[in-house]
Write an enzyme that holds these catalytic residues in place. Structure first.
Site, mmCIF file in Angstrom:
data_model
loop_
_atom_site.group_PDB
_atom_site.id
_atom_site.type_symbol
_atom_site.label_atom_id
_atom_site.label_comp_id
_atom_site.label_asym_id
_atom_site.label_seq_id
_atom_site.Cartn_x
_atom_site.Cartn_y
_atom_site.Cartn_z
ATOM 1 N N CYS A 61 68.832 161.311 71.140
ATOM 2 C CA CYS A 61 68.095 162.277 70.301
ATOM 3 C C CYS A 61 66.658 161.809 70.041
ATOM 4 O O CYS A 61 66.389 160.634 69.822
ATOM 5 C CB CYS A 61 68.833 162.463 68.979
ATOM 6 S SG CYS A 61 68.075 163.704 67.928
ATOM 7 N N CYS A 65 65.868 159.409 62.717
ATOM 8 C CA CYS A 65 66.672 159.273 61.494
ATOM 9 C C CYS A 65 67.236 157.846 61.402
ATOM 10 O O CYS A 65 68.003 157.430 62.285
ATOM 11 C CB CYS A 65 67.794 160.293 61.480
ATOM 12 S SG CYS A 65 67.219 161.965 61.863
ATOM 13 N N CYS A 68 70.992 156.960 61.963
ATOM 14 C CA CYS A 68 71.756 157.613 63.032
ATOM 15 C C CYS A 68 71.874 156.800 64.323
ATOM 16 O O CYS A 68 70.874 156.444 64.953
ATOM 17 C CB CYS A 68 71.157 158.976 63.351
ATOM 18 S SG CYS A 68 72.224 159.911 64.486
ATOM 19 N N CYS A 105 83.916 171.936 63.676
ATOM 20 C CA CYS A 105 82.477 171.678 63.558
ATOM 21 C C CYS A 105 81.980 171.011 64.838
ATOM 22 O O CYS A 105 82.574 170.023 65.292
ATOM 23 C CB CYS A 105 82.198 170.740 62.394
ATOM 24 S SG CYS A 105 82.939 171.293 60.863
ATOM 25 N N CYS A 137 81.576 175.927 62.868
ATOM 26 C CA CYS A 137 80.341 175.376 62.313
ATOM 27 C C CYS A 137 79.594 174.674 63.441
ATOM 28 O O CYS A 137 80.203 174.005 64.266
ATOM 29 C CB CYS A 137 80.654 174.394 61.181
ATOM 30 S SG CYS A 137 79.162 173.715 60.427
ATOM 31 N N CYS A 197 75.713 175.067 55.365
ATOM 32 C CA CYS A 197 76.428 173.827 55.081
ATOM 33 C C CYS A 197 75.353 172.755 54.982
ATOM 34 O O CYS A 197 74.707 172.442 55.987
ATOM 35 C CB CYS A 197 77.411 173.509 56.209
ATOM 36 S SG CYS A 197 78.119 171.864 56.066
ATOM 37 N N ARG A 269 82.511 168.549 50.595
ATOM 38 C CA ARG A 269 83.216 167.833 51.668
ATOM 39 C C ARG A 269 83.002 166.326 51.550
ATOM 40 O O ARG A 269 81.865 165.846 51.598
ATOM 41 C CB ARG A 269 82.728 168.347 53.028
ATOM 42 C CG ARG A 269 83.505 167.768 54.214
ATOM 43 C CD ARG A 269 83.253 168.568 55.498
ATOM 44 N NE ARG A 269 83.569 169.979 55.268
ATOM 45 C CZ ARG A 269 82.682 170.977 55.315
ATOM 46 N NH1 ARG A 269 81.434 170.738 55.621
ATOM 47 N NH2 ARG A 269 83.044 172.214 55.049
HETATM 48 N N1 SAM Z 1 71.105 166.538 65.136
HETATM 49 C C1 SAM Z 1 71.579 167.396 64.127
HETATM 50 C C2 SAM Z 1 70.954 167.157 62.800
HETATM 51 O O1 SAM Z 1 70.506 166.067 62.507
HETATM 52 O O2 SAM Z 1 70.950 168.101 61.988
HETATM 53 C C3 SAM Z 1 73.072 167.374 63.973
HETATM 54 C C4 SAM Z 1 73.867 166.107 64.005
HETATM 55 S S1 SAM Z 1 73.515 164.897 62.737
HETATM 56 C C5 SAM Z 1 74.388 163.497 63.341
HETATM 57 C C6 SAM Z 1 74.392 165.493 61.315
HETATM 58 C C7 SAM Z 1 74.381 164.661 60.051
HETATM 59 O O3 SAM Z 1 75.245 163.551 60.182
HETATM 60 C C8 SAM Z 1 73.088 164.056 59.596
HETATM 61 O O4 SAM Z 1 72.252 164.962 58.948
HETATM 62 C C9 SAM Z 1 73.578 162.990 58.622
HETATM 63 O O5 SAM Z 1 73.656 163.513 57.306
HETATM 64 C C10 SAM Z 1 74.965 162.652 59.142
HETATM 65 N N2 SAM Z 1 75.005 161.269 59.650
HETATM 66 C C11 SAM Z 1 74.531 160.827 60.823
HETATM 67 N N3 SAM Z 1 74.725 159.492 60.962
HETATM 68 C C12 SAM Z 1 75.348 159.079 59.833
HETATM 69 C C13 SAM Z 1 75.792 157.800 59.370
HETATM 70 N N4 SAM Z 1 75.617 156.697 60.086
HETATM 71 N N5 SAM Z 1 76.398 157.741 58.170
HETATM 72 C C14 SAM Z 1 76.561 158.866 57.426
HETATM 73 N N6 SAM Z 1 76.149 160.098 57.814
HETATM 74 C C15 SAM Z 1 75.544 160.204 58.993
HETATM 75 FE FE1 SF4 Z 2 69.167 163.288 66.000
HETATM 76 FE FE2 SF4 Z 2 70.893 161.815 64.632
HETATM 77 FE FE3 SF4 Z 2 68.704 162.705 63.445
HETATM 78 FE FE4 SF4 Z 2 70.653 164.460 64.116
HETATM 79 S S1 SF4 Z 2 70.782 162.809 62.616
HETATM 80 S S2 SF4 Z 2 68.443 164.704 64.397
HETATM 81 S S3 SF4 Z 2 71.411 163.471 66.001
HETATM 82 S S4 SF4 Z 2 68.771 161.255 65.161
#
Ligand code: SAM
Ligand code: SF4
Ligand code: DTB
Length: 328
Positions: A61, A65, A68, A105, A137, A197, A269
């Site tokens: 990606c 973040c 992530c 989801c 979702c 959501c 959730r």
């Molecule tokens: N890329 C899209 C986005 O960011 O909206 C969808 C997938 S993203 C992985 C969805 C959510 O997963 C993120 O907004 C975050 O809140 C949660 N998430 C991702 N990594 C995480 C982690 N290590 N621990 C807890 N929540 C996590």
């Molecule tokens: Fe990409 Fe992870 Fe951020 Fe979603 S949370 S936008 S998958 S880096």
């Protein structure tokens, strides 16, 4: 008393961060008592929504973040994978349905959804999974108005797009997109009649006030969310947050109870991080008003609570799965 089964956005009173903080900091038994009272008034008792989660496009990606494992800015063990074909997704949805989930989801590691064949495929997934009688979702990153309209037309139940934290702390975690961009996508989702959501993560180094500010922002959204995922950070090796200490379970309970009190009708959730909680801590979260979980062996890239353990917990606590929302 008949209580609503639908996941729909219901207006609730606007709140200030100060008011949210006052609720959050109540003595714990008082907080739990109030949250449980609100919960019983607005939701069927003893029901938990079971949601299955599938990563339809893993890794690589473009966003940064900090939490992530799928960001290409961090070197983690997650390898980019192909965008799954529709039949594979529908097959997994059927397995999840047979195992008891009522919502499916689907998540993609995208900064934003791209038009063209990949979006056409997403639409086919929504239709295919929806045809099984499951709530659907999607979480695909930022959306245009036209994309939101197409998802709505395909019958998508909800779109997940998290604020993750407060506006103030956000810049410490993500620099490649703004809080305002996030809000704009939520607005497009809501305007097209898709249930929002939206939630966040606790345990990233934010203050208690940041958590309360995020919850206030969620409660004050022009169209309130239908569901609010509260994630406890899963620290993943190779991410900037890999060394964060585990979230104190009572802090998670407080965040959930506060969300329940200020957003009475939403589904709250208990999301990522559940695998690290004791049975008792999870039950406190349910008592605090959580009524939805991710059910199944995996989240997107990390492990989830064990299915056998979840079944035992539900049985021992007398919790039953929530039926799917009736489509209009
Ligand atoms: N890329 C899209 C986005 O960011 O909206 C969808 C997938 S993203 C992985 C969805 C959510 O997963 C993120 O907004 C975050 O809140 C949660 N998430 C991702 N990594 C995480 C982690 N290590 N621990 C807890 N929540 C996590
Ligand atoms: Fe990409 Fe992870 Fe951020 Fe979603 S949370 S936008 S998958 S880096
Ligand atoms: C949400 O708030 N939590 C889910 C879902 N929405 C998409 C994702 C949790 C991901 C946890 C880390 C992983 O497994 O990669």
């Amino acid at each position: 008393m008949t209580v609503m089964q639908q996941e729909s956005a219901m207006p609730h009173p606007k709140v200030t961060v100060k008011e949210v903080r006052a609720i959050h900091d109540l003595p714990l038994m008082e907080l739990l008592h109030r949250a449980q009272g609100v919960h019983r008034k607005h939701h069927p008792e003893n029901q938990v929504q079971l949601c299955a989660l599938l990563s339809i496009k893993t890794g690589g990606c473009a966003e940064d973040c900090g939490y992530c494992p799928q960001s290409s800015h961090h070197s983690t063990e997650v390898e980019p994978e192909r965008f799954l074909p529709v039949d594979e997704v529908v097959r997994k949805a059927r397995i999840a349905k047979d195992a008891g989930s009522t919502r499916f989801c689907m998540g993609a590691a995208w900064r934003e959804a791209k038009d063209g064949p990949s979006f056409d495929r997403v639409i086919e997934m929504v239709r295919g999974v929806g045809d099984l009688g499951l709530e659907t979702c999607m979480t695909l990153g930022m959306l245009t108005d036209e994309q939101a309209a197409r998802l709505a037309d395909a019958g998508l139940t909800a779109y997940n797009h998290n604020l993750d934290t407060s506006k103030e702390f956000y810049g410490e975690i993500i620099t490649t997109r703004t809080y305002e961009e996030r809000l704009a996508t939520l607005d497009r989702v809501a305007k097209n009649g898709i249930s929002v959501c939206c939630g966040g993560i606790i345990g990233m180094g934010e203050s208690i006030n940041d958590r309360c500010a995020m919850l206030a922002t969620l409660a004050n959204l022009p169209t309130p969310p239908g569901s609010v995922p509260i994630n406890a950070l899963v620290p993943v090796e190779g991410t900037p947050l890999e060394d964060r200490p585990p979230v104190d379970s009572l802090e998670l309970v407080r965040a959930i109870a506060t969300a329940r009190i200020i957003m009475p009708t939403v589904r709250v959730r208990l999301s990522a991080g559940r695998a690290n909680l004791s049975r008792e801590a999870q039950l406190l979260c349910f008592m605090a008003g959580a009524n939805s979980i991710f059910y199944g062996e995996k989240l997107l890239t990390t492990g989830n609570a064990d299915v056998d353990a979840d079944q035992a917990l539900m049985r021992d606590a007398g919790l039953t799965p929530m039926p799917p929302q009736q489509s209009a």
